[in-house]
Design an enzyme around this catalytic site. Structure first.
Site, PDB file in Angstrom:
ATOM      1  N   LEU A   1      60.248  30.839 -15.064  1.00 20.40           N
ATOM      2  CA  LEU A   1      61.231  30.214 -15.961  1.00 20.40           C
ATOM      3  C   LEU A   1      62.651  30.486 -15.501  1.00 20.40           C
ATOM      4  CD1 LEU A   1      59.565  31.251 -19.323  1.00 20.40           C
ATOM      5  CD2 LEU A   1      59.692  28.944 -18.398  1.00 20.40           C
ATOM      6  N   GLY A   2      62.831  31.613 -14.869  1.00 23.58           N
ATOM      7  CA  GLY A   2      64.183  31.957 -14.437  1.00 23.58           C
ATOM      8  C   GLY A   2      64.179  33.246 -13.657  1.00 23.58           C
ATOM      9  N   GLU A   3      65.357  33.579 -13.186  1.00 23.30           N
ATOM     10  CA  GLU A   3      65.490  34.775 -12.366  1.00 23.30           C
ATOM     11  C   GLU A   3      66.656  35.581 -12.875  1.00 23.30           C
ATOM     12  OE1 GLU A   3      66.083  35.429  -7.701  1.00 23.30           O
ATOM     13  OE2 GLU A   3      65.252  33.502  -8.263  1.00 23.30           O
ATOM     14  N   GLY A   4      66.490  36.873 -12.950  1.00 22.82           N
ATOM     15  CA  GLY A   4      67.595  37.709 -13.391  1.00 22.82           C
ATOM     16  C   GLY A   4      67.881  38.790 -12.374  1.00 22.82           C
ATOM     17  N   ALA A   5      68.733  39.720 -12.764  1.00 21.53           N
ATOM     18  CA  ALA A   5      69.161  40.760 -11.823  1.00 21.53           C
ATOM     19  C   ALA A   5      67.994  41.647 -11.392  1.00 21.53           C
ATOM     20  CB  ALA A   5      70.237  41.599 -12.487  1.00 21.53           C
TER      21      ALA A   5
ATOM     22  N   GLU B   1      61.955  38.446 -12.291  1.00 18.82           N
ATOM     23  CA  GLU B   1      61.779  37.058 -12.716  1.00 18.82           C
ATOM     24  C   GLU B   1      61.252  36.985 -14.150  1.00 18.82           C
ATOM     25  OE1 GLU B   1      60.738  34.532  -8.753  1.00 18.82           O
ATOM     26  OE2 GLU B   1      59.104  35.673  -9.637  1.00 18.82           O
ATOM     27  N   VAL B   2      61.382  35.802 -14.729  1.00 19.67           N
ATOM     28  CA  VAL B   2      60.803  35.567 -16.045  1.00 19.67           C
ATOM     29  C   VAL B   2      59.725  34.499 -15.870  1.00 19.67           C
ATOM     30  CG1 VAL B   2      61.251  34.868 -18.426  1.00 19.67           C
ATOM     31  CG2 VAL B   2      62.982  36.149 -17.172  1.00 19.67           C
TER      32      VAL B   2
ATOM     33  N   ASP C   1      77.356  40.114 -23.116  1.00 18.89           N
ATOM     34  CA  ASP C   1      77.226  39.190 -21.977  1.00 18.89           C
ATOM     35  C   ASP C   1      76.879  37.793 -22.483  1.00 18.89           C
ATOM     36  OD1 ASP C   1      77.318  38.446 -19.337  1.00 18.89           O
ATOM     37  OD2 ASP C   1      75.261  39.059 -18.881  1.00 18.89           O
TER      38      ASP C   1
HETATM   39  N1  LIG Z   1      62.340  33.780 -23.501  1.00 19.67           N
HETATM   40  C1  LIG Z   1      62.581  32.931 -22.531  1.00 19.67           C
HETATM   41  N2  LIG Z   1      62.132  31.667 -22.576  1.00 19.67           N
HETATM   42  C2  LIG Z   1      62.401  30.795 -21.567  1.00 19.67           C
HETATM   43  N3  LIG Z   1      63.139  31.122 -20.482  1.00 19.67           N
HETATM   44  C3  LIG Z   1      63.611  32.359 -20.372  1.00 19.67           C
HETATM   45  C4  LIG Z   1      63.356  33.335 -21.387  1.00 19.67           C
HETATM   46  N4  LIG Z   1      63.961  34.482 -21.032  1.00 19.67           N
HETATM   47  C5  LIG Z   1      64.574  34.245 -19.865  1.00 19.67           C
HETATM   48  N5  LIG Z   1      64.370  32.972 -19.460  1.00 19.67           N
HETATM   49  C6  LIG Z   1      64.899  32.371 -18.228  1.00 19.67           C
HETATM   50  O1  LIG Z   1      65.041  33.371 -17.249  1.00 19.67           O
HETATM   51  C7  LIG Z   1      66.428  33.544 -16.900  1.00 19.67           C
HETATM   52  C8  LIG Z   1      66.707  34.998 -16.608  1.00 19.67           C
HETATM   53  O2  LIG Z   1      66.407  35.758 -17.765  1.00 19.67           O
HETATM   54  P1  LIG Z   1      67.287  36.978 -18.218  1.00 19.67           P
HETATM   55  O3  LIG Z   1      68.720  36.529 -18.235  1.00 19.67           O
HETATM   56  O4  LIG Z   1      66.775  37.541 -19.460  1.00 19.67           O
HETATM   57  O5  LIG Z   1      67.012  37.973 -17.024  1.00 19.67           O
HETATM   58  P2  LIG Z   1      67.925  39.154 -16.571  1.00 19.67           P
HETATM   59  O6  LIG Z   1      67.229  39.903 -15.485  1.00 19.67           O
HETATM   60  O7  LIG Z   1      68.294  39.964 -17.765  1.00 19.67           O
HETATM   61  O8  LIG Z   1      69.152  38.331 -16.037  1.00 19.67           O
HETATM   62  P3  LIG Z   1      70.662  38.755 -15.814  1.00 19.67           P
HETATM   63  O9  LIG Z   1      70.807  38.779 -14.347  1.00 19.67           O
HETATM   64  O10 LIG Z   1      71.439  37.613 -16.473  1.00 19.67           O
HETATM   65  O11 LIG Z   1      70.875  40.064 -16.509  1.00 19.67           O
HETATM   66  C9  LIG Z   1      67.191  32.971 -18.087  1.00 19.67           C
HETATM   67  O12 LIG Z   1      68.486  32.569 -17.735  1.00 19.67           O
HETATM   68  C10 LIG Z   1      66.289  31.814 -18.497  1.00 19.67           C
HETATM   69  O13 LIG Z   1      66.470  30.696 -17.663  1.00 19.67           O
END
Ligand SMILES: Nc1ncnc2c1ncn2[C@@H]1O[C@H](COP(=O)(O)OP(=O)(O)OP(=O)(O)O)[C@@H](O)[C@H]1O
Length: 489
Positions: A27-31, A34-35, A142
């Site tokens: 669904l996405g990628e964070g620091a 992945e999600v 944030d």
């Molecule tokens: N509950 C969810 N449902 C659908 N997509 C999600 C969900 N949680 C996260 N995502 C997707 O994954 C992406 C990264 O999630 P998230 O920001 O929580 O990760 P992170 O590691 O905390 O990122 P960051 O680098 O912003 O701190 C989000 O921008 C979104 O696109």
């Protein structure tokens, strides 16, 4: 228990994460990782699973612990629900409510924004969510469109509590000193001194409003060496993005983006403002838009209302019956698949309900032959997806050639995933990925931001899209449905 995940290993199949739960897509990628989307093969319940590689970053474990600690305290419709966590070896898994509508960020058209009526609706929900957080003594720190997710009914949910903290406990409030956030959204005081939590979050909401109304960010950083910010401080609003924003909205922004936190509008004042209360004329109701999109595509309209087009969300302990996940449990009984899914999913042999639904969306017919009414359909205009009329291999070859011509640095670490690196307009690192999916009847190129400014990412995406014109499907009959659906990978 038998580790079912082994059965599904391999890059060309959906992977079963634990018994009955399939890992469908990223669904996405964070620091920190992945999600992933997990779907219950029997019930269709969907859960987002944040996978954190604890070894990848020195401070990952500590950050995640704090994130979980804060997130589990929260229970409000405006906040992504926390279901539980699980730890296994080097990985931490956090289970969250799945926001099938994607990020608010995806609704912002670069340099344009969105209609005021929509911006107002999202802003109202954002302010309601932030108000709830503050009432619980939590500062998010944030707030930005990438961390504001949308559910199946297009309702905004605040997510990502990685930087959140408690600022009020048992009635006692403390000032914060950690400099955190994302520079264009950060409040000026956060950069230079101890700061009050609530006004700092409110400032970020103001910048989100600018992004929604103008499709661009007002400054790189709110500091005196940034001319765009100093001109705002001097009330110069005769340049972009301010000239794109109407006077009433500007009068609210003046108060929300007030450099002195003590003079900044409170949530109460924001909700009393005329722009906040104004009844804007709806362009077209969502349900009508849904039908017209379907009609545009030459298809019969869905039988159910848009509000019902979603996965159901499981309650807490959604693994009950097999392996309960309690909010503070570490449960190693079930070994999560260490081999997280590879790229190049193929949907040619649907073995799971999800595969069938995915294919049904593209074919406009469900497995049972009924017209479009699957609960997975979501009207999401994900602007960063393309459909190619060539094979996966040719699509990658063509993409690579065009990237070279455009001067990008790119690599293929995982088959089917092209990682592209460049710099954004602020000379900050910008990294995004193009994943090529074989959808049997078509090839899907899905572009996602990994790091950097989201709006700049969209600009780069448009430049690349332009160059790929030769291999893209111009107007396939099913495309408006496919693009409008967040359920395809
Ligand atoms: N509950 C969810 N449902 C659908 N997509 C999600 C969900 N949680 C996260 N995502 C997707 O994954 C992406 C990264 O999630 P998230 O920001 O929580 O990760 P992170 O590691 O905390 O990122 P960051 O680098 O912003 O701190 C989000 O921008 C979104 O696109």
């Amino acid at each position: 228990m038998e580790d079912q995940s082994k059965k599904y290993e391999g890059k060309n199949s959906v992977i079963e994460f634990v018994e009955g739960w399939d890992m469908i897509q990223t669904l996405g990628e964070g620091a920190f990782g992945e999600v992933k989307l997990l779907v219950n093969a029997k019930t269709g319940e969907a859960v987002a699973m944040k996978v954190i590689d604890l070894k990848k970053h020195a401070n990952a474990a500590e950050t995640v612990k704090k994130e979980v600690c804060v997130h589990r305290m929260l229970n409000d419709p405006g906040i992504i629900r926390f279901y539980g966590r699980r730890e296994n070896g080097n990985f931490e898994f956090i289970f969250l409510e799945y926001a099938s509508g994607g990020e608010l960020f995806d609704r912002i058209e670069p340099d344009v924004g969105m209609p005021q009526v929509e911006a107002q609706r999202y802003f109202k929900q954002l302010i309601a969510g932030v108000s709830y957080l503050h009432s619980r003594g939590i500062a998010h720190r944030d707030i930005k469109p990438e961390n504001l997710l949308l559910d199946a009914n297009d309702n905004l949910k605040i997510s990502d509590f990685g930087m959140a903290t408690v600022f009020r406990f048992q009635g006692r409030e403390r000032h914060l000193d950690k400099r955190c956030g994302t520079l264009p959204y950060i409040a000026p005081e956060v950069l230079c001194r101890k700061y009050a939590a609530e006004p700092a979050d409110i400032w970020s909401c103001g910048v989100v409003l600018v992004a929604m109304l103008a499709g661009e960010l007002p400054w790189d950083v709110p500091s005196n060496d940034c001319p765009l910010y100093t001109s705002w401080k001097e009330c110069q609003i005769t340049r972009l993005p301010w000239t794109k924003i109407d006077t009433l909205a500007l009068s609210l922004l003046r108060k929300v983006l007030m450099p002195l936190p003590g003079k900044r509008y409170t949530i109460q004042q924001i909700t009393n403002h005329q722009w906040f209360q104004k009844k804007f004329k709806e362009n077209m109701p969502v349900s009508k838009r849904l039908c017209s999109d379907v009609v545009d595509a030459g298809l019969s309209p869905p039988s159910s209302d848009a509000t019902h087009l979603s996965y159901s969300q499981p309650g807490l302990g959604f693994f009950s019956g097999s392996q309960p996940v309690h909010q503070n449990d570490t449960n190693d009984d079930q070994e999560p698949n260490k081999h997280l899914p590879g790229a190049m999913f193929s949907f040619s042999q649907p073995a799971h309900i999800d595969d069938m639904l995915l294919n049904s969306q593209l074919n406009t017919q469900t497995a049972s032959g009924s017209s479009i009414s699957s609960p997975l359909q979501r009207l999401v205009k994900r602007m960063t997806r393309l459909v190619a009329k060539v094979s996966c291999e040719e699509a990658i070859k063509h993409l690579s050639q065009q990237l070279i011509k455009l001067g990008y640095t790119w690599k293929i670490h995982t088959p089917g995933v092209v990682t592209i690196s460049t710099q954004d307009r602020r000379k900050m690192q910008l990294v995004f990925k193009a994943t090529v999916y074989d959808m049997q009847t078509m090839v899907l190129l899905d572009f996602r931001l990994s790091r950097g400014c989201g709006l700049d990412f969209k600009r780069h995406f448009l430049a690349i899209k332009h160059k790929l014109a030769d291999i893209l499907c111009s107007a396939p009959v099913t495309w408006s449905i496919a693009t409008a659906t967040n359920s395809i990978p």
